[in-house]
Every structure is written in C-alpha cells, then in structure tokens.
Design a protein around this motif. Structure first.
Motif, PDB file in Angstrom:
ATOM      1  N   VAL A   1       0.857  -1.194   0.000  1.00  0.00           N
ATOM      2  CA  VAL A   1       0.000   0.000   0.000  1.00  0.00           C
ATOM      3  C   VAL A   1       0.889   1.238   0.000  1.00  0.00           C
TER       4      VAL A   1
ATOM      5  N   ARG B   1       0.950   5.288   0.387  1.00  0.00           N
ATOM      6  CA  ARG B   1       0.193   6.416   0.931  1.00  0.00           C
ATOM      7  C   ARG B   1       0.678   7.687   0.222  1.00  0.00           C
TER       8      ARG B   1
ATOM      9  N   PHE C   1      -6.243   9.664  -6.709  1.00  0.00           N
ATOM     10  CA  PHE C   1      -6.711   8.326  -6.327  1.00  0.00           C
ATOM     11  C   PHE C   1      -7.100   7.510  -7.557  1.00  0.00           C
TER      12      PHE C   1
ATOM     13  N   ASN D   1      -5.128   4.137  -9.018  1.00  0.00           N
ATOM     14  CA  ASN D   1      -5.795   2.855  -8.785  1.00  0.00           C
ATOM     15  C   ASN D   1      -6.521   2.310 -10.011  1.00  0.00           C
TER      16      ASN D   1
ATOM     17  N   LEU E   1      -2.995  -1.048  -3.392  1.00  0.00           N
ATOM     18  CA  LEU E   1      -3.830   0.126  -3.148  1.00  0.00           C
ATOM     19  C   LEU E   1      -2.934   1.350  -3.044  1.00  0.00           C
TER      20      LEU E   1
ATOM     21  N   SER F   1      -3.492   4.844  -1.386  1.00  0.00           N
ATOM     22  CA  SER F   1      -4.387   5.559  -0.481  1.00  0.00           C
ATOM     23  C   SER F   1      -3.991   7.030  -0.481  1.00  0.00           C
TER      24      SER F   1
ATOM     25  N   GLU G   1     -11.977   4.608  -1.395  1.00  0.00           N
ATOM     26  CA  GLU G   1     -11.013   3.541  -1.120  1.00  0.00           C
ATOM     27  C   GLU G   1     -11.730   2.262  -0.689  1.00  0.00           C
ATOM     28  N   GLU G   2     -12.705   2.403   0.194  1.00  0.00           N
ATOM     29  CA  GLU G   2     -13.473   1.252   0.677  1.00  0.00           C
ATOM     30  C   GLU G   2     -14.191   0.563  -0.476  1.00  0.00           C
TER      31      GLU G   2
ATOM     32  N   TYR H   1     -13.384   0.708  -3.628  1.00  0.00           N
ATOM     33  CA  TYR H   1     -12.367   0.113  -4.504  1.00  0.00           C
ATOM     34  C   TYR H   1     -11.905  -1.238  -3.957  1.00  0.00           C
TER      35      TYR H   1
END
Length: 192
Positions: free
Chosen positions: A93, A95, A116, A120, A128, A130, A151-152, A154
């Motif tokens: 991940v 950030r 984002f 992605n 991911l 984020s 994000e959730e 995705y």
C-alpha cells in the motif's frame, strides 16, 4: 505567461527535472506519520510514475495549467506538492499526501480524487494507493472522508468508482481540474 502553463520560459521557476530537492517539498503530514516516507531516488521513482499517470488521466492543476506532479518542482510553492510513504502494516500500500498551495484551494477535492483514480485505475506494483489531502486544508476532514469511502468501494469491488452525476461520469466539463471532454482547456481530457 508561458510559466503559468508549466512551460520552461523561466528556468528559475522550476527545479531541474529528476532532482530531489527536499527544501522544495512539503513536510510529511499526519497521514504519513509512522510510515516509511520516501526520499531521494525512491521518492523520485514514485513521483515519475505519478507524473505519467497524471498525464494519462488528465490530473492537471487549473490554476497553473500543468500536470499536478509539476507542483513538486515549482519553487514558488516550496510547501506544496505530493509526498509518499509505504504503509508499515501493508508494504503493498502506497500512501500519498497532497498539500495544496493554500488552505482554501478550491481544487483540492477534485485533485486528490483524480490522484486516487489515476493511481488505482491501472496496473501498479501497489495493491492500493491511499490518498489524502493535508490537514492544513480547510475542508480536509470532509475531503478525506470522501476519499476513505472511494477507497473502501475500490477494495470491495476492484473498481475505481465514478459517482453518478459527477462531471467525469457525464463527460461534462471538470471545471476544477481544467480538463474537458474535448480537451479544450489545453489539458488532456479526464477519462477517470
């Protein structure tokens, strides 16, 4: 006026392409605290990937008329731009924290959503990416809640959601990023 569009009319305005200049980057904020903040060549490699993705997906700053990744090189705004960190709990991940040029930047929500989606929407070494806006922005809390929701969705669906009725869903102008379906702003169209 060419410098407003990210041109090279004034070489003193931008750091050299591919140079890591920490004093012209924002300080990593709360979203990156406790994670491996990328510096040097690691930062440059991820930032080059951002620049390519932003070009492909039309993530442009309408104020300056350039690919958002160019903000990191803009010496007029040494406290603005993108910082990256690898999540300590999940090394797959990435950030990303975006610090806008001002606390009241009206484009911030659209820009971080574009970041984002650009990261992605395609193949990546990260499961991911984020993204959050820095807490100095006046609407950071609401914007970051929206990003957490994207994000959730995705992670649940594997799809980068485009909200119904949003400019990018309908093909209408995206006035905040400066991108239009026909590319009329001088920036690429925003297919995200």
């Amino acid at each position: 006026m060419n410098w407003l569009r990210g041109g090279d009319a004034d070489d003193d305005v931008f750091n050299e392409e591919g140079a890591y200049v920490p004093e012209h980057l924002p300080e990593p904020g709360a979203f990156l605290d406790g994670h491996e903040v990328l510096t040097g060549d690691d930062h440059l490699a991820v930032h080059a990937a951002s620049r390519e993705r932003f070009e492909e997906f039309g993530v442009y700053d309408a104020t300056f008329g350039y690919n958002l990744a160019q903000l990191n090189r803009d010496t007029r705004h040494p406290d603005a731009g993108l910082r990256y960190a690898v999540d300590d709990a999940a090394p797959d991940v990435l950030r990303v924290e975006f610090t806008p040029t001002t606390a009241f930047c009206p484009q911030s929500g659209t820009l971080v959503t574009g970041i984002f989606r650009a990261w992605n929407a395609g193949e990546s070494e990260y499961r991911l990416v984020s993204v959050r806006v820095a807490p100095m922005h006046q609407h950071s809390e609401a914007t970051n809640e929206k990003l957490a929701g994207l994000e959730e969705r995705y992670l649940e669906t594997g799809e980068v959601a485009v909200e119904e009725g949003s400019p990018t869903a309908s093909g209408a102008d995206d006035r905040e990023t400066g991108a239009r379906e026909d590319g009329g702003s001088g920036a690429p169209s925003a297919p995200f």
